[in-house]
Design a protein around this motif. Structure first.
Motif, short mmCIF file in Angstrom:
data_model
loop_
_atom_site.label_atom_id
_atom_site.label_comp_id
_atom_site.label_asym_id
_atom_site.label_seq_id
_atom_site.Cartn_x
_atom_site.Cartn_y
_atom_site.Cartn_z
N ASP A 91 0.89 -1.12 0.01
CA ASP A 91 0.09 0.07 0.04
C ASP A 91 0.91 1.30 0.06
O ASP A 91 0.33 2.23 -0.60
CB ASP A 91 -0.95 0.08 1.22
CG ASP A 91 -2.03 -1.17 1.37
OD1 ASP A 91 -2.02 -1.54 0.00
OD2 ASP A 91 -2.61 -1.59 2.19
N GLU A 92 1.97 1.12 0.75
CA GLU A 92 2.79 2.43 0.65
C GLU A 92 4.03 2.37 -0.43
O GLU A 92 4.69 3.34 -0.26
CB GLU A 92 3.59 2.41 2.06
CG GLU A 92 2.61 2.61 3.23
CD GLU A 92 3.16 2.20 4.54
OE1 GLU A 92 4.44 2.04 4.73
OE2 GLU A 92 2.52 2.52 5.64
N GLY A 93 3.85 1.67 -1.34
CA GLY A 93 4.62 1.52 -2.45
C GLY A 93 6.32 1.22 -1.97
O GLY A 93 7.11 1.35 -2.87
N ASN A 94 6.32 0.28 -0.88
CA ASN A 94 7.91 0.25 -0.48
C ASN A 94 8.21 -1.41 -1.10
O ASN A 94 8.01 -2.52 -0.46
CB ASN A 94 7.79 0.11 1.09
CG ASN A 94 9.27 -0.20 1.49
OD1 ASN A 94 9.89 -0.53 0.87
ND2 ASN A 94 9.69 0.31 2.65
N ALA A 95 8.81 -1.19 -2.30
CA ALA A 95 9.04 -2.43 -3.05
C ALA A 95 10.24 -3.65 -2.27
O ALA A 95 9.98 -4.68 -2.57
CB ALA A 95 9.51 -2.02 -4.45
N ASP A 96 10.95 -2.73 -1.80
CA ASP A 96 12.14 -3.69 -0.89
C ASP A 96 11.44 -4.47 -0.04
O ASP A 96 11.72 -5.58 0.42
CB ASP A 96 12.97 -2.78 -0.49
CG ASP A 96 14.16 -2.30 -1.48
OD1 ASP A 96 14.33 -3.25 -2.59
OD2 ASP A 96 14.63 -1.25 -1.42
N ALA A 97 10.64 -3.82 0.98
CA ALA A 97 9.80 -4.39 2.09
C ALA A 97 9.14 -5.35 1.84
O ALA A 97 8.92 -6.46 2.38
CB ALA A 97 9.38 -3.42 2.89
N TRP A 98 8.14 -5.01 0.56
CA TRP A 98 7.18 -6.21 0.13
C TRP A 98 8.19 -7.35 -0.32
O TRP A 98 7.44 -8.63 -0.20
CB TRP A 98 6.38 -5.24 -0.98
CG TRP A 98 5.24 -6.42 -1.29
CD1 TRP A 98 4.14 -6.58 -0.78
CD2 TRP A 98 5.14 -7.16 -2.72
NE1 TRP A 98 3.34 -7.48 -1.27
CE2 TRP A 98 4.02 -7.59 -2.60
CE3 TRP A 98 6.05 -7.17 -3.76
CZ2 TRP A 98 3.63 -8.59 -3.66
CZ3 TRP A 98 5.65 -7.93 -4.76
CH2 TRP A 98 4.31 -8.74 -4.89
N ALA A 99 8.89 -7.20 -1.18
CA ALA A 99 9.71 -8.37 -1.72
C ALA A 99 10.43 -9.04 -0.62
O ALA A 99 10.43 -10.33 -0.70
CB ALA A 99 10.76 -7.75 -2.91
N ASP A 105 13.70 -17.16 -3.40
CA ASP A 105 13.09 -17.58 -4.79
C ASP A 105 11.55 -17.67 -4.68
O ASP A 105 11.00 -18.52 -5.34
CB ASP A 105 13.79 -18.92 -5.09
CG ASP A 105 13.37 -20.16 -3.89
OD1 ASP A 105 12.83 -19.81 -2.89
OD2 ASP A 105 13.60 -21.38 -4.09
N GLY A 106 11.11 -16.88 -3.76
CA GLY A 106 9.55 -17.07 -3.60
C GLY A 106 8.64 -16.69 -4.98
O GLY A 106 9.33 -15.80 -5.70
N GLY A 119 11.36 -14.84 -7.70
CA GLY A 119 12.64 -14.07 -7.07
C GLY A 119 12.30 -12.82 -6.79
O GLY A 119 11.42 -12.04 -7.14
N THR A 120 13.34 -12.29 -6.15
CA THR A 120 13.28 -10.83 -5.62
C THR A 120 13.26 -9.79 -6.54
O THR A 120 12.33 -8.80 -6.34
CB THR A 120 14.54 -10.51 -4.57
OG1 THR A 120 14.53 -11.59 -3.57
CG2 THR A 120 14.56 -9.44 -3.88
#
Length: 205
Positions: A91-99, A105-106, A119-120
């Motif tokens: 929701d906050e657009g934090n790609a690093d935290a979301w990944a 290898d999710g 993958g990340t």
């Protein structure tokens, strides 16, 4: 005569301790054995309870069925915290935290255009695409059914998803189907599938 000897304590039937004291005193008069009253057995429940949710849910329901096994409450709380981190990060657009909610290898099988991410790096790239498609997003997960087996876990839960773009507010009811693993001591999604069940359009802002 007996009521007077008991001092009236038998009238408080809402307090098991008083009932037991009164019963023992009465038993002493009659030379009978009295055992303490036991609280009624609690039924199996969902979420934080450590018993089988399969006792409550009917068989043959439309979603994939997960049988809950005995597990530590800390595992449940950690997985629920992971759900919250996933929601807020996207929701906050934090790609690093979301990944980082996924294993290295999710995989994420998204409802958006049938996207299949792995993958990340692919997961990170999905966040700006999601924002461009939906605008402002609000993810809320509920009704978690969680089963832990050692270093692996399964989860089924509802997603209530709201998106606001160009003045239009839409809502979706989805279901997450999750596979989780412990990675470096933390629970993460190794695979997450999402299926849309219903959509509500033109909601009032």
């Amino acid at each position: 005569m007996a009521a007077k000897a008991l001092g009236g304590k038998c009238r408080d039937i809402g307090d098991h301790r008083n009932v037991f004291v009164a019963s023992r005193r009465l038993a002493n008069l009659n030379n009978t054995e009295v055992r303490p009253l036991r609280a009624p057995t609690r039924p199996a429940c969902l979420g934080d309870c450590q018993t089988g949710v399969h006792e409550l849910l009917p068989q043959g329901n439309s979603i994939t069925f997960i049988e809950v096994t005995k597990m530590a409450s800390s595992d449940i709380q950690e997985i629920k915290a992971l759900n919250a981190k996933y929601n807020f990060s996207l929701d906050e657009g934090n790609a690093d935290a979301w990944a980082s909610c996924f294993t290295a290898d999710g995989a994420f099988n998204a409802a958006l255009g049938g996207s299949k991410l792995k993958g990340t790096e692919q997961l990170k790239a999905f966040v700006p695409t999601c924002i461009a498609t939906f605008g402002t997003m609000y993810h809320l997960t509920t009704n978690e059914i969680i089963s832990v087996d050692g270093e692996n876990a399964r989860q089924k839960c509802y997603l209530q998803f709201f998106a606001k773009k160009d003045g239009a507010l839409d809502g979706y009811i989805c279901v997450y189907d999750d596979w989780l693993e412990r990675e470096n001591g933390a629970w993460k999604y190794s695979r997450r599938d999402v299926a849309t069940k219903d959509k509500f359009t033109h909601l009032k802002d």
